[in-house]
Design a protein around this motif. Structure first.
Motif, PDB file in Angstrom:
ATOM      1  N   ALA A 197     -13.904 -62.509   6.080  1.00 47.64           N
ATOM      2  CA  ALA A 197     -13.356 -63.325   4.991  1.00 47.64           C
ATOM      3  C   ALA A 197     -13.973 -64.719   4.972  1.00 47.64           C
ATOM      4  O   ALA A 197     -13.889 -65.420   3.964  1.00 47.64           O
ATOM      5  CB  ALA A 197     -11.839 -63.426   5.122  1.00 47.64           C
ATOM      6  N   ARG A 198     -14.603 -65.117   6.083  1.00 50.16           N
ATOM      7  CA  ARG A 198     -15.226 -66.438   6.170  1.00 50.16           C
ATOM      8  C   ARG A 198     -16.723 -66.387   5.895  1.00 50.16           C
ATOM      9  O   ARG A 198     -17.385 -67.418   5.925  1.00 50.16           O
ATOM     10  CB  ARG A 198     -15.000 -67.034   7.568  1.00 50.16           C
ATOM     11  CG  ARG A 198     -13.541 -67.121   7.984  1.00 50.16           C
ATOM     12  CD  ARG A 198     -12.716 -67.928   7.019  1.00 50.16           C
ATOM     13  NE  ARG A 198     -11.306 -67.990   7.403  1.00 50.16           N
ATOM     14  CZ  ARG A 198     -10.350 -68.468   6.633  1.00 50.16           C
ATOM     15  NH1 ARG A 198     -10.654 -68.926   5.424  1.00 50.16           N
ATOM     16  NH2 ARG A 198      -9.092 -68.477   7.048  1.00 50.16           N
TER      17      ARG A 198
ATOM     18  N   THR B 159     -14.867 -53.085   5.954  1.00 49.74           N
ATOM     19  CA  THR B 159     -15.125 -54.363   6.631  1.00 49.74           C
ATOM     20  C   THR B 159     -16.508 -54.368   7.270  1.00 49.74           C
ATOM     21  O   THR B 159     -17.240 -55.368   7.200  1.00 49.74           O
ATOM     22  CB  THR B 159     -14.042 -54.622   7.694  1.00 49.74           C
ATOM     23  OG1 THR B 159     -12.767 -54.724   7.056  1.00 49.74           O
ATOM     24  CG2 THR B 159     -14.315 -55.911   8.445  1.00 49.74           C
TER      25      THR B 159
ATOM     26  N   HIS C  92     -11.217 -58.406   9.134  1.00 52.52           N
ATOM     27  CA  HIS C  92     -10.873 -59.209   7.960  1.00 52.52           C
ATOM     28  C   HIS C  92      -9.544 -59.884   8.259  1.00 52.52           C
ATOM     29  O   HIS C  92      -8.538 -59.214   8.476  1.00 52.52           O
ATOM     30  CB  HIS C  92     -10.758 -58.328   6.708  1.00 52.52           C
ATOM     31  CG  HIS C  92     -10.376 -59.098   5.479  1.00 52.52           C
ATOM     32  ND1 HIS C  92      -9.063 -59.328   5.131  1.00 52.52           N
ATOM     33  CD2 HIS C  92     -11.137 -59.716   4.529  1.00 52.52           C
ATOM     34  CE1 HIS C  92      -9.021 -60.029   4.013  1.00 52.52           C
ATOM     35  NE2 HIS C  92     -10.262 -60.277   3.627  1.00 52.52           N
ATOM     36  N   THR C  93      -9.546 -61.216   8.301  1.00 55.28           N
ATOM     37  CA  THR C  93      -8.369 -62.014   8.668  1.00 55.28           C
ATOM     38  C   THR C  93      -7.638 -61.376   9.862  1.00 55.28           C
ATOM     39  O   THR C  93      -6.561 -60.809   9.699  1.00 55.28           O
ATOM     40  CB  THR C  93      -7.414 -62.188   7.466  1.00 55.28           C
ATOM     41  OG1 THR C  93      -7.048 -60.888   6.965  1.00 55.28           O
ATOM     42  CG2 THR C  93      -8.071 -62.971   6.354  1.00 55.28           C
TER      43      THR C  93
ATOM     44  N   GLN D 290      -5.991 -62.375  12.501  1.00 54.45           N
ATOM     45  CA  GLN D 290      -4.963 -63.036  13.288  1.00 54.45           C
ATOM     46  C   GLN D 290      -3.759 -62.120  13.565  1.00 54.45           C
ATOM     47  O   GLN D 290      -3.266 -62.030  14.692  1.00 54.45           O
ATOM     48  CB  GLN D 290      -4.499 -64.320  12.584  1.00 54.45           C
ATOM     49  CG  GLN D 290      -5.523 -65.450  12.592  1.00 54.45           C
ATOM     50  CD  GLN D 290      -6.686 -65.191  11.629  1.00 54.45           C
ATOM     51  OE1 GLN D 290      -6.525 -64.484  10.631  1.00 54.45           O
ATOM     52  NE2 GLN D 290      -7.836 -65.785  11.934  1.00 54.45           N
ATOM     53  N   GLN D 291      -3.271 -61.432  12.524  1.00 60.08           N
ATOM     54  CA  GLN D 291      -2.122 -60.543  12.719  1.00 60.08           C
ATOM     55  C   GLN D 291      -2.485 -59.347  13.586  1.00 60.08           C
ATOM     56  O   GLN D 291      -1.667 -58.883  14.402  1.00 60.08           O
ATOM     57  CB  GLN D 291      -1.585 -60.068  11.367  1.00 60.08           C
ATOM     58  CG  GLN D 291      -0.768 -61.105  10.618  1.00 60.08           C
ATOM     59  CD  GLN D 291      -0.124 -60.522   9.372  1.00 60.08           C
ATOM     60  OE1 GLN D 291      -0.779 -59.896   8.546  1.00 60.08           O
ATOM     61  NE2 GLN D 291       1.174 -60.703   9.241  1.00 60.08           N
TER      62      GLN D 291
ATOM     63  N   ASP E 135     -14.816 -62.988  11.412  1.00 59.68           N
ATOM     64  CA  ASP E 135     -13.903 -62.750  10.296  1.00 59.68           C
ATOM     65  C   ASP E 135     -14.738 -62.685   9.017  1.00 59.68           C
ATOM     66  O   ASP E 135     -15.281 -63.703   8.579  1.00 59.68           O
ATOM     67  CB  ASP E 135     -12.878 -63.876  10.219  1.00 59.68           C
ATOM     68  CG  ASP E 135     -11.854 -63.672   9.114  1.00 59.68           C
ATOM     69  OD1 ASP E 135     -11.977 -62.690   8.350  1.00 59.68           O
ATOM     70  OD2 ASP E 135     -10.934 -64.512   8.999  1.00 59.68           O
TER      71      ASP E 135
ATOM     72  N   SER F 204      -8.910 -61.430  -0.473  1.00 58.24           N
ATOM     73  CA  SER F 204      -8.393 -60.170   0.063  1.00 58.24           C
ATOM     74  C   SER F 204      -9.542 -59.195   0.267  1.00 58.24           C
ATOM     75  O   SER F 204     -10.609 -59.307  -0.354  1.00 58.24           O
ATOM     76  CB  SER F 204      -7.369 -59.577  -0.904  1.00 58.24           C
ATOM     77  OG  SER F 204      -8.011 -59.144  -2.102  1.00 58.24           O
TER      78      SER F 204
ATOM     79  N   ALA G  43      -9.488 -67.503   1.866  1.00 54.27           N
ATOM     80  CA  ALA G  43      -9.930 -66.160   2.231  1.00 54.27           C
ATOM     81  C   ALA G  43      -9.547 -65.192   1.123  1.00 54.27           C
ATOM     82  O   ALA G  43      -8.386 -65.135   0.716  1.00 54.27           O
ATOM     83  CB  ALA G  43      -9.296 -65.721   3.551  1.00 54.27           C
TER      84      ALA G  43
END
Length: 308
Positions: free
Chosen positions: A242-243, A283, A215-216, A218-219, A240, A254, A252
């Motif tokens: 969220a997409r 997830t 979920h998201t 990138q970090q 992802d 939470s 996106a």
């Protein structure tokens, strides 16, 4: 009349002292024990007796907790609520070193594969094949910096702290119990990165069709020192969640909102700490549900429950 009153007061004082001593024997300070008793007295308008305490201790002992974990629960949760959670769990609740509480994250411990491999190496027996997952849900938490990975069967494949300067030295273990820090593997970023890539690729090289669910992410990727290009080169597809489910471009939701909307699962409530294992399990469930909806039925993998 006076003698009877004095006898009752003496009995209450003895019970209070006994309760304090029992709590101290379980790892609480005398001040913490007094706070537990005062909280019980305010809530139930009666003194905490040894029978109540022993019943709570028995319910905790059935969970096979470390002494420091049990002591933390005793000092932080009202006793009857604690006993209810520990007694009525039906195996659903386990100790969560992220939340420092009982959690229904539902991921099962790793199979005996890793232990069996180590045993085989020590005895010159044939090595045990570690099966590469088809789906792997990865989540990082950042206080302390830690990563968890759960596969499509709901098995916890990785749960480790990031090391700061060397293996065995957590970057920031603040918020974890000392016994949990000692029990959690700790690796430098480069080793964790290689561990994940090796897990995804398997012994025979890049695993075609292997999917990294997040979920998201990138970090998480940045924390692990990974890029989407590296994953593609390893034959890994990054999804992802969220997409999925018709999310508008650039938007996106939470994980908390998605879990409630699509799974009816409540999580991240009451200001509680996040559990990377629970987030990874949820997830996976979201991926299974939303992929099934997009395909018109027939979902893929996904672990068990996971509200918290």
């Amino acid at each position: 009349m006076l003698a009877t009153l004095l006898h009752c007061c003496a009995g209450a004082a003895a019970a209070l002292t006994s309760g304090t001593d029992l709590l101290v024997a379980r790892g609480l300070t005398r001040r913490e024990a007094s706070s537990v008793e005062a909280r019980y007295r305010r809530r139930h308008r009666t003194l905490l007796d040894t029978e109540e305490l022993e019943a709570t201790f028995a319910s905790l002992d059935a969970l096979d907790l470390r002494p420091q974990q049990a002591a933390h629960l005793l000092r932080s949760i009202e006793l009857r609520e604690l006993r209810a959670a520990a007694t009525n769990h039906d195996g659903a609740f386990v100790w969560c070193s992220y939340k420092k509480a009982l959690c229904d994250c539902s991921a099962v411990p790793p199979s005996l594969g890793t232990a069996a491999t180590a045993t085989a190496a020590a005895t010159d027996a044939a090595p045990v094949e570690i099966v590469s997952p088809q789906l792997l849900s990865v989540d990082c938490e950042f206080n302390p910096l830690r990563v968890a990975a759960v596969d499509e069967t709901g098995t916890l494949r990785l749960d480790a702290l990031f090391a700061s300067t060397g293996a065995g030295t957590p970057a920031n273990p603040r918020g974890m119990l000392a016994c949990d820090v000692a029990a959690t593997p700790c690796q430098p970023q480069a080793e964790l990165r290689d561990t994940l890539l090796a897990l995804l690729a398997g012994a025979a090289g890049p695993s075609e069709g292997c999917t990294w669910v997040a979920h998201t992410p990138q970090q998480d990727l940045a924390a692990l020192g990974l890029s989407e290009a590296e994953l593609r080169d390893a034959g890994v597809t990054l999804v992802d969640v969220a997409r999925l489910g018709g999310a508008a471009a650039g938007q996106a939701s939470s994980l908390k909102r998605m879990a409630q909307a699509h799974l009816g699962v409540e999580m991240h409530g009451g200001g509680s700490r996040h559990c990377a294992v629970q987030d990874a399990v949820v997830t996976l469930r979201l991926y299974d549900k939303l992929k099934s909806d997009d395909d018109g039925g027939g979902g893929g993998g996904g672990g068990g429950g996971g509200g918290g």
